[in-house]
Design a protein around this motif. Sequence first.
Motif, PDB file in Angstrom:
ATOM      1  N   ILE A 142      -1.446 -12.855 -44.830  1.00 46.23           N
ATOM      2  CA  ILE A 142      -1.177 -11.785 -44.497  1.00 46.23           C
ATOM      3  C   ILE A 142       0.233 -11.204 -44.573  1.00 46.23           C
ATOM      4  O   ILE A 142       0.538 -10.255 -45.274  1.00 46.23           O
ATOM      5  N   PRO A 143       1.051 -11.997 -43.833  1.00 43.91           N
ATOM      6  CA  PRO A 143       2.395 -11.561 -44.225  1.00 43.91           C
ATOM      7  C   PRO A 143       3.100 -11.517 -45.593  1.00 43.91           C
ATOM      8  O   PRO A 143       4.066 -11.186 -45.787  1.00 43.91           O
ATOM      9  N   LEU A 144       2.552 -12.442 -46.352  1.00 43.82           N
ATOM     10  CA  LEU A 144       3.016 -12.573 -47.743  1.00 43.82           C
ATOM     11  C   LEU A 144       2.523 -11.658 -48.633  1.00 43.82           C
ATOM     12  O   LEU A 144       2.822 -11.390 -49.668  1.00 43.82           O
ATOM     13  N   ILE A 145       1.413 -10.737 -48.197  1.00 45.57           N
ATOM     14  CA  ILE A 145       0.780  -9.677 -49.140  1.00 45.57           C
ATOM     15  C   ILE A 145       1.101  -8.407 -48.689  1.00 45.57           C
ATOM     16  O   ILE A 145       0.669  -7.409 -49.336  1.00 45.57           O
ATOM     17  N   MET A 146       1.708  -8.159 -47.373  1.00 47.49           N
ATOM     18  CA  MET A 146       1.823  -6.782 -46.912  1.00 47.49           C
ATOM     19  C   MET A 146       3.459  -6.626 -47.018  1.00 47.49           C
ATOM     20  O   MET A 146       4.209  -7.507 -46.568  1.00 47.49           O
ATOM     21  N   GLU A 147       3.775  -5.307 -46.956  1.00 45.29           N
ATOM     22  CA  GLU A 147       5.299  -4.851 -47.366  1.00 45.29           C
ATOM     23  C   GLU A 147       5.270  -3.577 -47.032  1.00 45.29           C
ATOM     24  O   GLU A 147       4.658  -2.530 -47.569  1.00 45.29           O
ATOM     25  N   ASN A 148       5.963  -3.372 -45.950  1.00 47.71           N
ATOM     26  CA  ASN A 148       6.169  -1.981 -45.648  1.00 47.71           C
ATOM     27  C   ASN A 148       5.017  -1.243 -45.088  1.00 47.71           C
ATOM     28  O   ASN A 148       4.790   0.028 -45.559  1.00 47.71           O
ATOM     29  N   GLY A 149       4.000  -1.744 -44.372  1.00 43.61           N
ATOM     30  CA  GLY A 149       2.768  -1.204 -44.062  1.00 43.61           C
ATOM     31  C   GLY A 149       1.808  -1.227 -45.046  1.00 43.61           C
ATOM     32  O   GLY A 149       0.992  -0.530 -44.714  1.00 43.61           O
ATOM     33  N   ASN A 150       1.943  -1.593 -46.198  1.00 42.39           N
ATOM     34  CA  ASN A 150       1.002  -1.373 -47.293  1.00 42.39           C
ATOM     35  C   ASN A 150       0.658  -2.797 -47.975  1.00 42.39           C
ATOM     36  O   ASN A 150       1.671  -3.571 -47.718  1.00 42.39           O
ATOM     37  N   CYS A 151      -0.402  -3.009 -48.805  1.00 41.11           N
ATOM     38  CA  CYS A 151      -0.670  -4.292 -49.209  1.00 41.11           C
ATOM     39  C   CYS A 151      -0.156  -4.294 -50.622  1.00 41.11           C
ATOM     40  O   CYS A 151      -0.082  -3.117 -51.322  1.00 41.11           O
ATOM     41  N   LEU A 152       0.093  -5.577 -51.091  1.00 41.99           N
ATOM     42  CA  LEU A 152       0.604  -5.597 -52.508  1.00 41.99           C
ATOM     43  C   LEU A 152      -0.388  -6.128 -53.421  1.00 41.99           C
ATOM     44  O   LEU A 152      -1.574  -6.584 -52.810  1.00 41.99           O
ATOM     45  N   HIS A 153      -0.521  -5.686 -54.703  1.00 42.86           N
ATOM     46  CA  HIS A 153      -1.464  -5.991 -55.809  1.00 42.86           C
ATOM     47  C   HIS A 153      -1.507  -7.741 -55.868  1.00 42.86           C
ATOM     48  O   HIS A 153      -0.665  -8.474 -56.044  1.00 42.86           O
ATOM     49  N   THR A 154      -2.700  -8.053 -55.498  1.00 46.12           N
ATOM     50  CA  THR A 154      -2.673  -9.610 -55.073  1.00 46.12           C
ATOM     51  C   THR A 154      -3.913 -10.150 -55.966  1.00 46.12           C
ATOM     52  O   THR A 154      -4.926  -9.970 -55.799  1.00 46.12           O
ATOM     53  N   LEU A 155      -3.701 -11.554 -56.719  1.00 45.10           N
ATOM     54  CA  LEU A 155      -4.672 -11.996 -57.214  1.00 45.10           C
ATOM     55  C   LEU A 155      -4.924 -13.578 -56.682  1.00 45.10           C
ATOM     56  O   LEU A 155      -3.756 -14.218 -56.513  1.00 45.10           O
ATOM     57  N   ILE A 156      -5.945 -13.824 -55.980  1.00 51.28           N
ATOM     58  CA  ILE A 156      -6.246 -15.121 -55.359  1.00 51.28           C
ATOM     59  C   ILE A 156      -6.960 -16.037 -56.583  1.00 51.28           C
ATOM     60  O   ILE A 156      -7.952 -15.856 -57.029  1.00 51.28           O
ATOM     61  N   ILE A 157      -6.225 -17.457 -56.658  1.00 54.37           N
ATOM     62  CA  ILE A 157      -6.678 -18.324 -57.796  1.00 54.37           C
ATOM     63  C   ILE A 157      -6.950 -19.493 -57.006  1.00 54.37           C
ATOM     64  O   ILE A 157      -6.386 -20.089 -56.306  1.00 54.37           O
ATOM     65  N   SER A 158      -8.298 -19.810 -57.335  1.00 54.48           N
ATOM     66  CA  SER A 158      -8.910 -20.982 -56.558  1.00 54.48           C
ATOM     67  C   SER A 158     -10.183 -21.747 -57.460  1.00 54.48           C
ATOM     68  O   SER A 158     -10.743 -21.044 -58.195  1.00 54.48           O
ATOM     69  N   PRO A 159     -10.254 -23.041 -57.568  1.00 58.65           N
ATOM     70  CA  PRO A 159     -11.140 -23.806 -57.783  1.00 58.65           C
ATOM     71  C   PRO A 159     -12.559 -23.646 -57.108  1.00 58.65           C
ATOM     72  O   PRO A 159     -12.439 -22.859 -55.707  1.00 58.65           O
ATOM     73  N   PRO A 160     -13.514 -23.802 -57.823  1.00 61.81           N
ATOM     74  CA  PRO A 160     -14.937 -23.427 -56.967  1.00 61.81           C
ATOM     75  C   PRO A 160     -14.780 -24.298 -55.580  1.00 61.81           C
ATOM     76  O   PRO A 160     -14.415 -25.252 -55.471  1.00 61.81           O
ATOM     77  N   CYS A 161     -15.600 -23.630 -54.659  1.00 59.69           N
ATOM     78  CA  CYS A 161     -15.846 -24.175 -53.432  1.00 59.69           C
ATOM     79  C   CYS A 161     -14.486 -24.420 -52.761  1.00 59.69           C
ATOM     80  O   CYS A 161     -14.540 -25.557 -51.914  1.00 59.69           O
ATOM     81  N   CYS A 162     -13.717 -23.553 -52.709  1.00 58.81           N
ATOM     82  CA  CYS A 162     -12.249 -24.009 -51.989  1.00 58.81           C
ATOM     83  C   CYS A 162     -11.976 -22.808 -50.934  1.00 58.81           C
ATOM     84  O   CYS A 162     -11.015 -22.640 -50.271  1.00 58.81           O
ATOM     85  N   GLY A 163     -12.951 -22.030 -50.530  1.00 64.14           N
ATOM     86  CA  GLY A 163     -12.919 -20.850 -49.756  1.00 64.14           C
ATOM     87  C   GLY A 163     -12.305 -19.454 -50.057  1.00 64.14           C
ATOM     88  O   GLY A 163     -12.083 -18.674 -49.467  1.00 64.14           O
ATOM     89  N   LYS A 164     -12.352 -19.168 -51.552  1.00 64.73           N
ATOM     90  CA  LYS A 164     -11.860 -18.046 -51.777  1.00 64.73           C
ATOM     91  C   LYS A 164     -12.357 -16.790 -51.153  1.00 64.73           C
ATOM     92  O   LYS A 164     -11.759 -15.922 -50.916  1.00 64.73           O
ATOM     93  N   THR A 165     -13.870 -16.627 -51.206  1.00 64.87           N
ATOM     94  CA  THR A 165     -14.305 -15.379 -50.748  1.00 64.87           C
ATOM     95  C   THR A 165     -14.321 -15.451 -49.419  1.00 64.87           C
ATOM     96  O   THR A 165     -14.243 -14.249 -48.686  1.00 64.87           O
ATOM     97  N   THR A 166     -14.342 -16.574 -48.766  1.00 63.87           N
ATOM     98  CA  THR A 166     -13.981 -16.660 -47.175  1.00 63.87           C
ATOM     99  C   THR A 166     -12.592 -15.922 -46.684  1.00 63.87           C
ATOM    100  O   THR A 166     -12.651 -15.126 -46.026  1.00 63.87           O
ATOM    101  N   LEU A 167     -11.625 -16.591 -47.606  1.00 63.86           N
ATOM    102  CA  LEU A 167     -10.332 -15.811 -47.417  1.00 63.86           C
ATOM    103  C   LEU A 167     -10.052 -14.415 -47.485  1.00 63.86           C
ATOM    104  O   LEU A 167      -9.703 -13.780 -46.787  1.00 63.86           O
ATOM    105  N   LEU A 168     -10.714 -13.995 -49.008  1.00 62.67           N
ATOM    106  CA  LEU A 168     -10.823 -12.574 -49.075  1.00 62.67           C
ATOM    107  C   LEU A 168     -11.389 -11.827 -48.012  1.00 62.67           C
ATOM    108  O   LEU A 168     -10.921 -10.617 -47.624  1.00 62.67           O
ATOM    109  N   ARG A 169     -12.652 -12.462 -47.450  1.00 62.13           N
ATOM    110  CA  ARG A 169     -13.241 -11.711 -46.404  1.00 62.13           C
ATOM    111  C   ARG A 169     -12.455 -11.412 -45.056  1.00 62.13           C
ATOM    112  O   ARG A 169     -12.344 -10.217 -44.560  1.00 62.13           O
TER     113      ARG A 169
END
Length: 321
Positions: A142-169
């Motif tokens: 969260i601190p890495l993708i938030m700036e001045n109260g707004n969200c930054l355009h973010t792409l999460i890159i992950s191999p299968p079964c590494c929790g990307k959907t859990t993290l996104l949630r």
Amino acid sequence: MNKKEELLKIFSIKLRNILAKAELDYELLQEIRLRVNAPLLIVYDNKEYFLTEQSELSRCGEDSYLLTKNELKETMEYISNYSLYAFEEELKQGFLTITGGHRVGIAGKTVLEENRLKSIKHISFINIRLSHQIKGCANKVIPLIMENGNCLHTLIISPPCCGKTTLLRDIIRQISDGEKDRGGLTVGVVDERSEIGACYMGVPQNDLGIRTDVLDCCPKAKGMLMLIRAMSPRVIAVDEVGSKEDIEAIEYVINCGCKLIATVHGNSLQDVKGKPLLRKLIEDRLFERYILLSNKGSVGHLEEVYDRDGIEIYSKTGGGL
């Protein structure tokens, strides 16, 4: 009703008894696979096991319990409350979402009508994927993708079964709810496969925050445009982008001033650059953050974070948070 009770009620009486007696932590149970005339199989704590008739875990399929056709039929009757017809639209997608947000994937004989999938009958294969929420797994992100109260355009890159959907949630939940020193933002979620919110009868079973609107079982590209036009989101979140239509919709969202969080399968930033459709977005510097995950450690394990210029701003081996 706890997760174990919630799940056991969908199985045939025989399978219910086997699973009930097995010594399993349902927070570590990921999948239960049923196949006609094949061993009862589970994925538990990222490992594959067979279950015996005595409810013991085995790594050898020879000792496992073999599923019968009647047991699969009985299980589907419980899952559908004795009315598969009522779930005809969901069956066209090859899965059902049940109470608790768990997803039941099915396979069998497909029925086509004018070259379109009408339904699936003679269901002989079932995969129950358990829905797990891990609140707080996005705390480092969260601190890495938030700036001045707004969200930054973010792409999460992950191999299968590494929790990307859990993290996104969890990212969605935290952005939507906000904190004492950061207001919450309206988030629109396009949940094409019912994996993010795990909606049941239109209601998300997972906590996506108090300012989140969900389009369930909607194609990503169409859903992004619908949310922009109808729900005025500050942030749009989607899982597993990649098609031409997805990329065009992403460009539209970004040009409308709405922030975007998306995920994609990949092992590295270079790997994603190798995909022609995504390469253009990277070269045009549309994403402001790239989050790289790995299967080392906990779900959503953070490996590296890059800015829009490809400069590393976090590494698990080079300091960071």
